[in-house]
Write a protein that holds these residues in place. Structure first.
Motif, PDB file in Angstrom:
ATOM      1  N   VAL A 478       0.867  -1.176   0.000  1.00 53.93           N
ATOM      2  CA  VAL A 478       0.000   0.000   0.000  1.00 53.93           C
ATOM      3  C   VAL A 478       0.904   1.226   0.000  1.00 53.93           C
ATOM      4  N   VAL A 479       0.568   2.181  -0.867  1.00 47.55           N
ATOM      5  CA  VAL A 479       1.348   3.416  -0.945  1.00 47.55           C
ATOM      6  C   VAL A 479       0.390   4.584  -0.716  1.00 47.55           C
ATOM      7  N   LYS A 480       0.780   5.505   0.164  1.00 50.55           N
ATOM      8  CA  LYS A 480      -0.078   6.655   0.479  1.00 50.55           C
ATOM      9  C   LYS A 480       0.784   7.828   0.897  1.00 50.55           C
ATOM     10  N   GLU A 481       0.155   9.003   0.999  1.00 48.21           N
ATOM     11  CA  GLU A 481       0.862  10.183   1.484  1.00 48.21           C
ATOM     12  C   GLU A 481       1.143  10.037   2.981  1.00 48.21           C
ATOM     13  N   ARG A 482       2.318  10.496   3.368  1.00 49.73           N
ATOM     14  CA  ARG A 482       2.709  10.415   4.775  1.00 49.73           C
ATOM     15  C   ARG A 482       1.810  11.287   5.654  1.00 49.73           C
ATOM     16  N   HIS A 483       1.413  12.441   5.149  1.00 50.37           N
ATOM     17  CA  HIS A 483       0.573  13.363   5.901  1.00 50.37           C
ATOM     18  C   HIS A 483      -0.776  13.524   5.204  1.00 50.37           C
ATOM     19  N   GLY A 484      -1.791  13.856   5.987  1.00 50.52           N
ATOM     20  CA  GLY A 484      -3.098  14.161   5.411  1.00 50.52           C
ATOM     21  C   GLY A 484      -3.931  12.919   5.171  1.00 50.52           C
ATOM     22  N   GLU A 496       5.714  -4.700  -6.180  1.00 56.28           N
ATOM     23  CA  GLU A 496       6.816  -3.798  -5.829  1.00 56.28           C
ATOM     24  C   GLU A 496       7.060  -2.735  -6.897  1.00 56.28           C
ATOM     25  N   ALA A 497       7.115  -3.110  -8.170  1.00 59.20           N
ATOM     26  CA  ALA A 497       7.416  -2.129  -9.225  1.00 59.20           C
ATOM     27  C   ALA A 497       6.306  -1.092  -9.335  1.00 59.20           C
ATOM     28  N   ALA A 498       5.052  -1.548  -9.277  1.00 61.32           N
ATOM     29  CA  ALA A 498       3.930  -0.609  -9.376  1.00 61.32           C
ATOM     30  C   ALA A 498       3.871   0.305  -8.153  1.00 61.32           C
ATOM     31  N   ALA A 499       4.246  -0.230  -6.996  1.00 63.90           N
ATOM     32  CA  ALA A 499       4.259   0.590  -5.782  1.00 63.90           C
ATOM     33  C   ALA A 499       5.284   1.709  -5.912  1.00 63.90           C
ATOM     34  N   LEU A 500       6.464   1.383  -6.427  1.00 67.36           N
ATOM     35  CA  LEU A 500       7.495   2.408  -6.601  1.00 67.36           C
ATOM     36  C   LEU A 500       7.053   3.441  -7.632  1.00 67.36           C
ATOM     37  N   ALA A 501       6.382   3.005  -8.678  1.00 67.41           N
ATOM     38  CA  ALA A 501       5.910   3.935  -9.703  1.00 67.41           C
ATOM     39  C   ALA A 501       4.840   4.861  -9.130  1.00 67.41           C
ATOM     40  N   HIS A 502       3.920   4.315  -8.352  1.00 70.89           N
ATOM     41  CA  HIS A 502       2.856   5.138  -7.763  1.00 70.89           C
ATOM     42  C   HIS A 502       3.444   6.145  -6.776  1.00 70.89           C
ATOM     43  N   ALA A 503       4.483   5.740  -6.059  1.00 73.10           N
ATOM     44  CA  ALA A 503       5.105   6.629  -5.079  1.00 73.10           C
ATOM     45  C   ALA A 503       5.648   7.886  -5.724  1.00 73.10           C
ATOM     46  N   ARG A 504       6.096   7.765  -6.990  1.00 72.89           N
ATOM     47  CA  ARG A 504       6.663   8.939  -7.671  1.00 72.89           C
ATOM     48  C   ARG A 504       5.604  10.009  -7.944  1.00 72.89           C
ATOM     49  N   SER A 505       4.310   9.638  -7.860  1.00 70.70           N
ATOM     50  CA  SER A 505       3.240  10.620  -8.091  1.00 70.70           C
ATOM     51  C   SER A 505       2.812  11.331  -6.807  1.00 70.70           C
ATOM     52  N   LEU A 506       3.400  10.942  -5.696  1.00 69.64           N
ATOM     53  CA  LEU A 506       3.030  11.510  -4.405  1.00 69.64           C
ATOM     54  C   LEU A 506       4.099  12.478  -3.912  1.00 69.64           C
ATOM     55  N   GLU A 507       3.746  13.362  -3.015  1.00 70.67           N
ATOM     56  CA  GLU A 507       4.682  14.351  -2.489  1.00 70.67           C
ATOM     57  C   GLU A 507       5.653  13.731  -1.493  1.00 70.67           C
ATOM     58  N   GLU A 508       5.109  12.963  -0.533  1.00 66.59           N
ATOM     59  CA  GLU A 508       5.953  12.341   0.491  1.00 66.59           C
ATOM     60  C   GLU A 508       5.357  10.973   0.812  1.00 66.59           C
ATOM     61  N   PRO A 509       5.672   9.968  -0.007  1.00 63.46           N
ATOM     62  CA  PRO A 509       5.006   8.673   0.135  1.00 63.46           C
ATOM     63  C   PRO A 509       5.547   7.860   1.305  1.00 63.46           C
ATOM     64  N   VAL A 510       4.645   7.006   1.824  1.00 59.54           N
ATOM     65  CA  VAL A 510       5.061   5.959   2.764  1.00 59.54           C
ATOM     66  C   VAL A 510       4.491   4.642   2.248  1.00 59.54           C
ATOM     67  N   PHE A 511       5.132   3.556   2.664  1.00 59.03           N
ATOM     68  CA  PHE A 511       4.767   2.225   2.183  1.00 59.03           C
ATOM     69  C   PHE A 511       4.331   1.347   3.361  1.00 59.03           C
ATOM     70  N   GLN A 512       3.362   0.476   3.095  1.00 60.48           N
ATOM     71  CA  GLN A 512       2.914  -0.514   4.069  1.00 60.48           C
ATOM     72  C   GLN A 512       2.649  -1.823   3.344  1.00 60.48           C
ATOM     73  N   PRO A 513       2.838  -2.958   4.021  1.00 58.98           N
ATOM     74  CA  PRO A 513       2.434  -4.228   3.398  1.00 58.98           C
ATOM     75  C   PRO A 513       0.909  -4.293   3.305  1.00 58.98           C
ATOM     76  N   PHE A 514       0.407  -4.843   2.212  1.00 61.16           N
ATOM     77  CA  PHE A 514      -1.041  -4.983   2.050  1.00 61.16           C
ATOM     78  C   PHE A 514      -1.538  -6.161   2.878  1.00 61.16           C
ATOM     79  N   ILE A 515      -2.595  -5.935   3.647  1.00 58.07           N
ATOM     80  CA  ILE A 515      -3.199  -6.990   4.465  1.00 58.07           C
ATOM     81  C   ILE A 515      -4.648  -7.138   4.032  1.00 58.07           C
TER      82      ILE A 515
END
Length: 649
Positions: A478-484, A496-515
C-alpha cells in the motif's frame, strides 16, 4: 413541634433544581445524612454552593434519555422545572410554554414511568388552575377567598393550562402504575424567595439601586409562600408516601400587596413608591390548608417580616459576586460542506441550552454549510499571525467553544489551546504531540510499535518491508501520502514495481504491506482524564473518496474491550476515528488515526458516542460520569445521501 424531616428513600431526582425553590431544596438536602444521592437537572450552570457529592446535569431535560435517568435509578422524582412569565403572558410565550412546560413534563414522565426504582413522584403544580372567578374582583376585596382542592378549575393562562395538563397525565399514569409509584400534586401559591424573578425580589433589587418602585393593585391579597418553606413542604410531602393526589401548599394566611411595601419600608426608610391604578382585577386568594394539615405535621412558618430581610441580604451579597455566565456559542472551524456535523453539533448545543448558537467559520464565503448554521464568520487563515484576531472575534461574539474539523488546522488549534483557554475559549483538540503523531503516518507507526500496539509496519521505502509482507502472508504493498488524508491518493495491493511507480506521483510517500481483511472505523471519545468515554466500531460498507457512504455498527463487546486500551494509549482528547483491519485469523491491525470528528462519525453519535455534548459538558466543568455511555441496543446502519433543503428567503 413538627417532627424533623426524615426521608424514606436515598436517590432523588430534581428537575429545575437550580431554580429558586430547587436551590433551597438542595441546601436542605445537604443537611441530611451523606448517604442520600441527588441528581439535579437544569438549563442553568451548576450553582457554586451545590455539594460536590450531588450530581448535576446541565442541559435541556427534553433530551434526557431513559438510559441516562435509568443509570441513576431515582426512587423519587420532584418535578420543579417550568417556565413562566409575569402576570401577562406575551405572544412569544406560546412556543416556550409548550416546549418547557407541556412537552417537558410529558417527556420526563415518559422516560421514568417504567423505571422499577421509582417509588414517588411530586409534581409542583399551581393555584393558577382554579377558576379566577373565585378570587378575582372588580372592587377592592375585604378579605381573601380560601381556595379548596375541590373548587372549580379554569386555568387563567398558558402556564396554568400546562400544569393542569400534566396533572391529568399523572392521573392517567396512576391508573396503570399506581402499584409501582405514588403521586402527589401540590398546588403551590404565590412563591417568592432568594434569587427570584418575583415582584418582591425585583423590588429589592430596584431599591438597592436607589430606584423608585411601581406598585399596582396594592389592595390585592396573595398567599405569599417563601421558597425555603416550599422546598421543605415538598420534601415532607415526598416523604409522606401515602398522601396522594391534589393538595394545596400555601401559608393559608394571605397578605395585601401593601403589606409587602410596608415591610420593605422597614428595611428601606427612604423607599420611594409610585402607586398606579390598573384595570387588572383585584386578586384575593389564599390556600385552604385543611387537607394539608390533616396529612402533614408541618406548616410553612416564614412570614414576610422574616423572609424579606433574608432576600435583601442575599441581593446585597450577589451584587459583590460575578453573575454566572450562560454557556457560550460554538464555532465550527472549516465548516465547508459538513452539514451532518453541523446538525449533530446543533443537537448537542440545544441539549445544553436553547440560547447556544452554532456559528460556521470558513475562508470560503460560499461554503454550503453556512446555510445550516445560526451565523457565519468569514474566517482568516488559521495561522499564528491571526491568533489575536481570532481570539478577539470569539470574545466579541460570545464564542466559548471551538470545534476544528480539518486536518490542516489541528496543529494551529492545538498549539494555541492554552492561550485560548485563558481567553475563556475551549477547543476540542488534543495536545500538540498527540496531534502530530496522528497526522504523520510514520510517527504513528513508530509510536505504536514502541508502545506495543498492533500497527501495520510503515516505512519511507520498500527496503525491509518485504520481510514484513511475507510474515503477514502478502506480496502486495500500500502506498499513500505520509501526511493528510491517505485514502485520497491511495495505491492499494500493488506489486513492488507498481508501488514504486505510484510513489513517484506523491509528495511524500510511505509504504505498508497490504493486508487482506475487513476494514473498520472506530468512533471514540476520550475525556479529559484520558479515559475512553464511549467507543463504537463500524464496518465501511461503501467507500466514496475515502469516506464511508454506507457504514454499519458492529455489536462485539470483545472487540470493544480490545480497542479501549489501545485508544487510551494514544494520548488523545475528544473525538477520534481509528482505522483498522480485522483479519480472518482474529487479527487486529491499526492503519491510522484521525484525531477529530470523522465524516461518517454521526453514526457513532447515533450509537451513543455523544462527542459534542460531552465536550460541551466538560467545557462547563461537568463530571462526565453523570453522562454514562449507553451504546445502541443493536447494530445501526448509516447511509449518506444528498438531500434537497428548501427554505424561505
Amino acid at each position: 413541634m413538627p417532627k424533623p424531616l426524615a426521608l424514606p428513600f436515598k436517590r432523588i431526582f430534581i428537575s429545575g433544581g437550580a431554580g429558586v425553590i430547587g436551590q433551597e431544596m438542595v441546601r436542605r438536602l445537604a443537611t441530611l445524612p451523606n448517604d442520600i444521592e441527588v441528581l439535579v437537572g437544569d438549563l442553568k450552570p451548576r450553582p457554586a454552593d451545590f455539594p460536590a457529592r450531588f450530581r448535576y446535569r446541565q442541559g435541556d431535560l427534553n433530551f434526557l434519555t431513559e438510559q441516562e435517568i435509568g443509570a441513576f435509578a431515582p426512587e423519587v422524582f420532584i418535578h420543579l422545572a417550568a417556565t413562566f412569565e409575569r402576570s401577562t403572558e406575551s405572544y412569544g410565550f406560546w412556543e416556550e410554554n409548550f416546549r418547557h412546560n407541556v412537552q417537558l413534563s410529558h417527556h420526563l414522565m415518559t422516560v421514568q414511568k417504567d423505571l422499577h426504582s421509582l417509588r414517588r413522584v411530586v409534581f409542583a403544580s399551581s393555584y393558577l388552575i382554579y377558576d379566577p372567578e373565585l378570587y378575582n374582583f372588580a372592587e377592592v376585596p375585604a378579605q381573601p377567598r380560601s381556595l379548596r382542592e375541590t373548587d372549580p378549575i379554569l386555568p387563567r393562562n398558558l402556564t396554568g393550562m400546562a400544569k393542569l395538563a400534566h396533572e391529568i397525565e399523572l392521573r392517567f399514569l396512576q391508573t396503570f402504575r399506581g402499584e409501582q409509584f405514588s403521586t402527589a400534586i401540590p398546588r403551590i401559591y404565590r412563591g417568592y424567595g432568594r434569587n427570584g424573578r418575583d415582584i418582591t425580589s425585583r423590588w429589592v433589587r430596584m431599591l438597592l439601586a436607589g430606584e423608585e418602585i411601581t406598585v399596582y393593585g396594592a389592595e390585592s391579597f396573595f398567599d405569599y409562600l417563601y421558597a425555603a418553606d416550599t422546598a421543605e413542604g415538598l420534601l415532607r410531602l415526598a416523604a409522606a408516601e401515602t398522601v396522594t393526589g391534589i393538595i394545596n401548599l400555601g401559608t393559608g394566611r394571605a397578605r395585601r400587596v401593601s403589606d409587602v411595601v410596608d415591610v420593605l419600608k422597614q428595611n428601606f426608610p427612604n423607599l420611594r413608591a409610585k402607586y398606579v391604578a390598573s384595570d387588572i382585577p383585584f386578586e384575593a386568594s389564599q390556600a385552604d390548608m385543611t387537607l394539608w394539615s390533616s396529612q402533614i405535621d408541618w406548616l410553612p412558618p416564614t412570614s414576610l417580616e422574616e423572609a424579606i430581610p433574608e432576600i435583601i441580604a442575599f441581593e446585597r451579597a450577589r451584587q459583590e459576586t460575578p453573575a454566572a455566565k450562560a454557556p457560550g456559542h460554538v464555532l465550527i472551524s472549516s465548516v465547508a460542506a459538513k452539514v451532518p456535523l453541523v446538525q449533530a453539533v446543533r443537537a448537542a448545543a440545544q441539549r445544553l441550552h436553547p440560547d447556544v448558537k452554532v456559528i460556521g467559520g470558513d475562508m470560503n464565503p460560499a461554503c454550503l454549510a453556512r446555510h445550516f448554521t445560526d451565523d457565519f464568520w468569514l474566517m482568516p487563515a488559521t495561522a499564528d499571525a491571526h491568533l489575536e484576531e481570532i481570539i478577539t472575534h470569539c470574545r466579541a461574539h460570545g464564542i466559548a467553544h471551538v470545534i476544528p474539523t480539518r486536518d490542516g488546522e489541528l496543529a494551529f488549534w492545538s498549539r494555541h489551546r492554552a492561550a485560548l483557554a485563558e481567553a475563556g475559549i475551549a477547543v476540542l483538540v488534543s495536545e500538540p504531540e498527540a496531534v502530530t503523531r496522528c497526522l504523520d503516518k510514520l510517527e504513528f507507526e513508530v509510536f505504536g510499535r514502541e508502545n506495543g500496539l498492533p500497527v501495520i509496519p510503515t516505512a519511507l521505502g520498500l527496503d525491509g518491508l518485504a520481510a514484513n509482507a511475507q510474515s503477514l502472508g502478502t506480496t502486495g504493498f500500500v502506498v499513500k501520502e505520509r501526511h493528510g488524508a491517505g485514502s485520497l491518493s491511495l495505491g492499494l495491493n500493488l506489486p513492488e514495481a507498481a508501488a514504486l511507480a505510484h510513489a513517484r506521483s506523491l509528495e511524500e510517500p510511505v509504504f505498508q504491506p497490504f493486508i487482506s481483511g475487513q476494514e473498520i472505523s472506530v468512533d471514540a471519545y476520550v475525556d479529559r482524564t484520558g479515559q475512553v468515554r464511549g467507543l463504537v466500531p463500524r464496518t465501511r460498507d461503501v467507500i466514496v473518496r475515502g469516506e464511508s457512504q454506507v457504514t454499519t455498527t458492529i455489536s462485539d463487546p470483545a472487540l470493544v474491550a480490545r480497542l479501549i486500551p489501545i485508544v487510551e494509549k494514544l494520548g488523545l482528547y475528544g473525538p477520534l476515528v481509528l482505522q483498522a483491519l480485522l483479519t480472518s485469523d482474529g487479527g487486529l491491525h491499526l492503519i491510522e488515526c484521525n484525531c477529530r470528528f470523522g465524516g461518517a462519525s454521526t453514526l457513532g453519535v447515533a450509537a451513543g458516542v455523544d462527542s459534542f455534548f460531552w465536550f460541551l459538558q466538560e467545557a462547563a466543568g461537568a463530571d462526565l460520569s453523570q453522562f454514562p455511555f449507553r451504546p445502541a441496543a443493536g447494530p445501526l446502519r448509516q447511509v449518506r445521501a444528498a438531500a434537497d433543503v428548501v427554505t424561505a428567503v
